[in-house]
Design an enzyme around this catalytic site. Structure first.
Site, PDB file in Angstrom:
ATOM      1  N   ILE A 178       0.836  -1.200   0.000  1.00  0.00           N
ATOM      2  CA  ILE A 178       0.000   0.000   0.000  1.00  0.00           C
ATOM      3  C   ILE A 178       0.871   1.250   0.000  1.00  0.00           C
ATOM      4  CG2 ILE A 178      -0.212  -0.123   2.533  1.00  0.00           C
ATOM      5  CD1 ILE A 178      -3.052   1.059   2.246  1.00  0.00           C
ATOM      6  N   CYS A 179       0.318   2.323  -0.544  1.00  0.00           N
ATOM      7  CA  CYS A 179       0.921   3.650  -0.532  1.00  0.00           C
ATOM      8  C   CYS A 179       2.189   3.696  -1.380  1.00  0.00           C
ATOM      9  CB  CYS A 179       1.169   4.093   0.908  1.00  0.00           C
ATOM     10  SG  CYS A 179       1.451   5.867   1.122  1.00  0.00           S
ATOM     11  N   ALA A 180       3.326   4.025  -0.794  1.00  0.00           N
ATOM     12  CA  ALA A 180       4.583   4.094  -1.541  1.00  0.00           C
ATOM     13  C   ALA A 180       5.170   2.721  -1.816  1.00  0.00           C
ATOM     14  CB  ALA A 180       5.594   4.941  -0.768  1.00  0.00           C
TER      15      ALA A 180
ATOM     16  N   TYR B 212       0.396   5.305  -4.010  1.00  0.00           N
ATOM     17  CA  TYR B 212       0.205   6.697  -3.626  1.00  0.00           C
ATOM     18  C   TYR B 212       0.437   7.586  -4.860  1.00  0.00           C
ATOM     19  CZ  TYR B 212       0.241  10.833  -0.699  1.00  0.00           C
ATOM     20  OH  TYR B 212      -0.065  12.040  -0.130  1.00  0.00           O
TER      21      TYR B 212
ATOM     22  N   ALA C 107      -2.835  -0.835  -2.807  1.00  0.00           N
ATOM     23  CA  ALA C 107      -3.762   0.247  -2.463  1.00  0.00           C
ATOM     24  C   ALA C 107      -3.032   1.574  -2.499  1.00  0.00           C
ATOM     25  CB  ALA C 107      -4.393  -0.003  -1.100  1.00  0.00           C
TER      26      ALA C 107
END
Length: 190
Positions: A106-108, A128, A157
């Site tokens: 998720i994210c980075a 992200y 995500a």
């Protein structure tokens, strides 16, 4: 009972790491938090919250008999960069992917960590906003319009706001629809 390992490196994003831990433990799954890139079990988040991981990564690898069913790589900075610099973590993710185990980031983390493995190859994924520029062109099909993407053995995500959906997609995949529905109702999820 499924086995899940959640990577924690200094600078991790709390909600992205601990939401999967919380919901998977509610589901009755065996979740182990693993401190990556340090010989200490205490890991500090990107917002200066100290968390005591269950085990260090080296100790985890030494005790590993079989691969777990899933690996979760939270984002956060510099947490994602710290995991991306750990060659053992990258090899572990590659092995998980090769064996078609569930790889979640998720994210980075999809752009910074998974892009250094084969996990994104030929898959739809998200991260992200603007982090995708850190991923090589062969890293599959980046999607910007969805909070999370589930493609085969890969779940990715976008960021902290998608942490609940990300965690619950992992629960649904590993624990099934009945457990997912019970947790969704009991936790008053959206």
């Amino acid at each position: 009972m499924k086995k899940i390992v959640v990577f924690l490196a200094n600078g991790f994003e709390e909600i992205e790491a601990l939401s999967p831990v919380d919901y998977l433990r509610r589901a009755g799954e065996d979740v182990v938090t693993v401190a990556v890139g340090t010989s200490n079990r205490t890991v500090e988040s990107s917002h200066k919250v100290s968390v005591l991981a269950d085990i260090t990564f080296d100790s985890y690898l030494d005790s590993l008999d079989d691969l777990p069913d899933a690996v979760v790589v939270p984002g956060g900075m510099p947490g994602s960069s710290n995991i991306a610099e750990c060659s053992k973590a990258l090899s572990f993710i590659d092995e998980m992917n090769e064996k078609q185990k569930l790889v979640c980031a998720i994210c980075a983390a999809p752009a910074l960590v998974l892009s250094k493995t084969k996990a994104l190859a030929g898959k739809k994924w998200t991260c992200y906003p603007d982090m995708e520029k850190n991923a090589p062109s062969y890293a599959g099909n980046h999607i910007t319009t969805e909070p999370f993407i589930h493609d085969g053995n890969l779940i990715t995500a976008r960021g902290p706001g998608a942490a609940e959906q990300f965690a619950m997609e992992i629960v649904k995949t590993l624990s099934g629809n009945d457990v997912y529905s019970k947790i969704k109702s009991a936790a008053v999820l959206r």
